[in-house]
Structures are given as C-alpha cells and as structure tokens.
Write a protein that holds these residues in place. Structure first.
Motif, PDB file in Angstrom:
ATOM      1  N   VAL A  64      -0.264  18.653 -11.344  1.00 24.98           N
ATOM      2  CA  VAL A  64       0.915  20.036 -11.493  1.00 24.98           C
ATOM      3  C   VAL A  64       2.564  20.399 -11.393  1.00 24.98           C
ATOM      4  CG1 VAL A  64       0.780  22.355 -11.081  1.00 24.98           C
ATOM      5  CG2 VAL A  64      -0.727  21.051 -10.931  1.00 24.98           C
ATOM      6  N   THR A  65       2.436  19.251 -10.444  1.00 25.34           N
ATOM      7  CA  THR A  65       4.568  18.506 -10.168  1.00 25.34           C
ATOM      8  C   THR A  65       4.702  17.740 -10.860  1.00 25.34           C
ATOM      9  OG1 THR A  65       3.693  18.525  -6.967  1.00 25.34           O
ATOM     10  CG2 THR A  65       5.445  17.809  -8.424  1.00 25.34           C
ATOM     11  N   HIS A  66       3.908  16.891 -12.191  1.00 28.69           N
ATOM     12  CA  HIS A  66       4.700  16.252 -13.501  1.00 28.69           C
ATOM     13  C   HIS A  66       5.076  17.579 -13.930  1.00 28.69           C
ATOM     14  CE1 HIS A  66       5.818  13.522 -15.818  1.00 28.69           C
ATOM     15  NE2 HIS A  66       4.644  13.546 -16.736  1.00 28.69           N
ATOM     16  N   ARG A  67       3.690  18.585 -14.449  1.00 26.03           N
ATOM     17  CA  ARG A  67       4.044  19.469 -15.167  1.00 26.03           C
ATOM     18  C   ARG A  67       5.246  20.337 -14.956  1.00 26.03           C
ATOM     19  NH1 ARG A  67       1.271  23.288 -17.718  1.00 26.03           N
ATOM     20  NH2 ARG A  67       2.750  24.638 -19.382  1.00 26.03           N
ATOM     21  N   ILE A  68       5.374  20.916 -13.095  1.00 28.83           N
ATOM     22  CA  ILE A  68       6.726  20.985 -12.794  1.00 28.83           C
ATOM     23  C   ILE A  68       8.108  20.841 -13.324  1.00 28.83           C
ATOM     24  CG2 ILE A  68       7.993  22.686 -11.025  1.00 28.83           C
ATOM     25  CD1 ILE A  68       5.310  22.915  -9.709  1.00 28.83           C
ATOM     26  N   PHE A  69       8.133  19.341 -12.845  1.00 33.92           N
ATOM     27  CA  PHE A  69       9.296  18.831 -12.885  1.00 33.92           C
ATOM     28  C   PHE A  69       9.518  18.432 -14.964  1.00 33.92           C
ATOM     29  CE2 PHE A  69       8.451  16.173  -9.527  1.00 33.92           C
ATOM     30  CZ  PHE A  69       8.949  16.915  -8.973  1.00 33.92           C
ATOM     31  N   THR A  70       8.296  18.436 -15.643  1.00 34.17           N
ATOM     32  CA  THR A  70       8.635  18.232 -17.318  1.00 34.17           C
ATOM     33  C   THR A  70       9.627  19.563 -17.545  1.00 34.17           C
ATOM     34  OG1 THR A  70       7.297  17.023 -17.601  1.00 34.17           O
ATOM     35  CG2 THR A  70       7.378  18.281 -19.158  1.00 34.17           C
ATOM     36  N   GLU A  71       8.675  20.924 -16.995  1.00 29.81           N
ATOM     37  CA  GLU A  71       9.171  21.983 -17.347  1.00 29.81           C
ATOM     38  C   GLU A  71      10.651  22.183 -17.368  1.00 29.81           C
ATOM     39  OE1 GLU A  71       7.642  24.188 -18.988  1.00 29.81           O
ATOM     40  OE2 GLU A  71       5.931  22.801 -19.740  1.00 29.81           O
ATOM     41  N   ALA A  89       8.980  22.316  -5.484  1.00 32.51           N
ATOM     42  CA  ALA A  89       8.089  21.188  -6.073  1.00 32.51           C
ATOM     43  C   ALA A  89       7.280  19.872  -4.873  1.00 32.51           C
ATOM     44  CB  ALA A  89       8.206  21.102  -7.311  1.00 32.51           C
ATOM     45  N   SER A  90       8.563  18.903  -4.498  1.00 30.41           N
ATOM     46  CA  SER A  90       8.293  18.061  -3.878  1.00 30.41           C
ATOM     47  C   SER A  90       7.685  18.566  -2.457  1.00 30.41           C
ATOM     48  CB  SER A  90      10.142  17.146  -3.416  1.00 30.41           C
ATOM     49  OG  SER A  90      10.802  17.116  -5.456  1.00 30.41           O
ATOM     50  N   LEU A 195       2.802  14.770  11.185  1.00 31.15           N
ATOM     51  CA  LEU A 195       4.123  14.913   9.498  1.00 31.15           C
ATOM     52  C   LEU A 195       3.210  16.545   8.174  1.00 31.15           C
ATOM     53  CD1 LEU A 195       4.928  11.741   8.894  1.00 31.15           C
ATOM     54  CD2 LEU A 195       6.789  13.726   9.382  1.00 31.15           C
ATOM     55  N   VAL A 196       2.580  16.767   8.266  1.00 31.45           N
ATOM     56  CA  VAL A 196       2.000  17.773   7.862  1.00 31.45           C
ATOM     57  C   VAL A 196       2.266  19.073   7.808  1.00 31.45           C
ATOM     58  CG1 VAL A 196      -0.233  19.164   6.302  1.00 31.45           C
ATOM     59  CG2 VAL A 196      -0.452  16.934   6.974  1.00 31.45           C
ATOM     60  N   THR A 197       2.643  19.366   8.917  1.00 34.17           N
ATOM     61  CA  THR A 197       3.117  20.149   9.722  1.00 34.17           C
ATOM     62  C   THR A 197       4.726  20.505   9.391  1.00 34.17           C
ATOM     63  OG1 THR A 197       2.948  20.149  11.973  1.00 34.17           O
ATOM     64  CG2 THR A 197       1.406  21.209  11.281  1.00 34.17           C
ATOM     65  N   ASP A 198       5.307  19.240   9.657  1.00 28.06           N
ATOM     66  CA  ASP A 198       6.248  18.887   9.368  1.00 28.06           C
ATOM     67  C   ASP A 198       6.565  19.399   7.763  1.00 28.06           C
ATOM     68  OD1 ASP A 198       7.625  18.324  11.833  1.00 28.06           O
ATOM     69  OD2 ASP A 198       7.565  16.448  11.211  1.00 28.06           O
ATOM     70  N   LYS A 199       6.225  19.440   6.756  1.00 31.76           N
ATOM     71  CA  LYS A 199       6.268  19.521   5.679  1.00 31.76           C
ATOM     72  C   LYS A 199       6.460  20.967   5.273  1.00 31.76           C
ATOM     73  CE  LYS A 199       7.468  15.853   4.176  1.00 31.76           C
ATOM     74  NZ  LYS A 199       9.095  15.072   4.504  1.00 31.76           N
ATOM     75  N   PHE A 200       4.844  22.207   5.897  1.00 32.34           N
ATOM     76  CA  PHE A 200       5.079  23.355   5.845  1.00 32.34           C
ATOM     77  C   PHE A 200       6.673  24.125   6.224  1.00 32.34           C
ATOM     78  CE2 PHE A 200       0.265  22.982   7.670  1.00 32.34           C
ATOM     79  CZ  PHE A 200      -0.105  23.091   6.366  1.00 32.34           C
ATOM     80  N   GLU A 201       7.131  23.219   7.166  1.00 34.59           N
ATOM     81  CA  GLU A 201       8.621  23.984   7.890  1.00 34.59           C
ATOM     82  C   GLU A 201       9.369  23.479   6.036  1.00 34.59           C
ATOM     83  OE1 GLU A 201      10.811  24.627  11.279  1.00 34.59           O
ATOM     84  OE2 GLU A 201      10.310  22.632  11.301  1.00 34.59           O
TER      85      GLU A 201
END
Length: 215
Positions: A64-71, A89-90, A195-201
């Motif tokens: 889905v992320t690849h699709r976002i970049f394609t769109e 997206a990233s 690190l997961v919680t850092d990415k939430f932020e």
C-alpha cells in the motif's frame, strides 16, 4: 466539458490517498493487537503463527505504501502537500516495520515474552496504533480537528510513557538478570519496541503539520 465534469475527473484521484492511508492505519491497528497476543502467548509455535500474521500485514502495508508513492507520481491534485503525503506514508510504514521486527526478535532470540517491560510496551503499542488510526481516519474530512488533536496528545503521552518503561526495564534487567546473553537479547527487544513509539510520534508530527496547514 463543464465544471462539474472536470471536478468529477479529479476528485476520485484526490480521494484515493485517504483510502490508502486508512488501509494502512487499519492494518496497523490489527498489528498492534497481534503483537499483544504474541507477548501473551507462552507457546513458541503458536507465537510463530501469530508472527507470520504480523509479517503478512507488514507486507500488505509495504504494498500500500508503494501504491501511495505511485499515486503521488501520477496525480496532479493531492489532498495536501506532496511532501506531507510522502512523510506520513514513510512514518506509518516505519511503525509497521518495527512492530514486525520486535515480534520477530522475540522468537528469533527465543526470549520468554512473559516480561513486565515487554508486556507494558505491547500495551502502549496497541494503544498507539489505535490513536494513529483515529487521527488518520479524521484526515479525510478534517471536520473534527479536536478528535485529531486529542489522538495526537495521547500519542505524545504514549511515547513519553514508553521512554519511562524503557529506562525502568533496563534498570530492572541489569539488576535481576544474571545471564549476560539474556541481558543483550532483552535489551535489543526493548530498543526496537521503544522505536515503535518513536515512530508514532513521527507520524503524529506529520499529521499535526497537515492540520495546521489545512484545518
């Protein structure tokens, strides 16, 4: 071609980004629940089956992320800044990557997940996935900015709590674990979970930028 026809031509392409982001957010919410199931599962083989489900969801989110970049490359009209779409997206992709990485390491290192620190991280990550999902879904119409900001406040709180859990878990680990190998394994798992919680932020910061510009 009339004005209405022109608008109809553009709007579906514009709206596709919301569908894609919501798809990713829904998958993250499931991944958060699965991580908690993994942490609470004592049987290695049953954990492995759950981890495979998390892996499949992570692969779906990659697609889905690849699709976002394609769109993004295809569409002239986007619902908000192209840079924000790319950053969001990233950031969401990073959340999925680190959830899967943390789940995988539990079985790879053959660590017993019945650990206070790991359990608390799993609770926080499940909550964080729900808050990110809430914020992402509200971006479609941006009529309920309060709901978005409340979710972002909770995301920030979750990240702060995770910092405390990490510090306390490391302190407890060095104080109570006599096996140096176990210390190394668990410390690495704590780091990835944190690190997961850092990415939430990170995702929250992008969403905050979007609502400041467009709400």
């Amino acid at each position: 071609m009339g004005l209405n026809s022109v608008l109809k031509f553009f709007l579906p392409k514009d709206r596709v980004f919301f569908d894609l982001f919501e798809n990713v957010a829904d998958n993250l919410e499931i991944m958060g629940k699965k991580l908690k199931e993994i942490v609470n599962e004592t049987d290695y083989d049953k954990r492995a089956a759950l981890i495979k489900q998390v892996e499949d969801l992570e692969h779906k989110n990659d697609e889905v992320t690849h699709r976002i970049f394609t769109e993004l490359g295809r569409n002239f009209i986007t619902p908000f800044d192209r840079e924000d779409i790319h950053y969001l997206a990233s950031a969401l992709d990073d959340i999925a990557d680190y959830i899967y990485a943390s789940a995988k390491k539990i079985n790879f290192y053959r660590v017993n997940p019945n650990d206070i620190g790991i359990s608390k991280f799993a609770d926080l990550i499940e909550q964080g996935c729900i808050q990110v999902q809430t914020a992402v879904k509200e971006l479609r119409n941006m009529k309920n900015v309060r709901s978005i900001t409340d979710a972002l406040v909770r995301v920030n709180s979750i990240e702060n709590q995770a910092d405390d859990v990490f510090d306390l878990s490391i302190e407890r680990l060095f104080a109570t674990e006599p096996d140096a190998k176990e210390v190394i394994k668990k410390r690495e798992i704590y780091q990835v979970l944190e690190l997961v919680t850092d990415k939430f932020e990170d995702a929250g910061n992008v969403i905050e930028s979007i609502i400041i510009k467009y709400a």
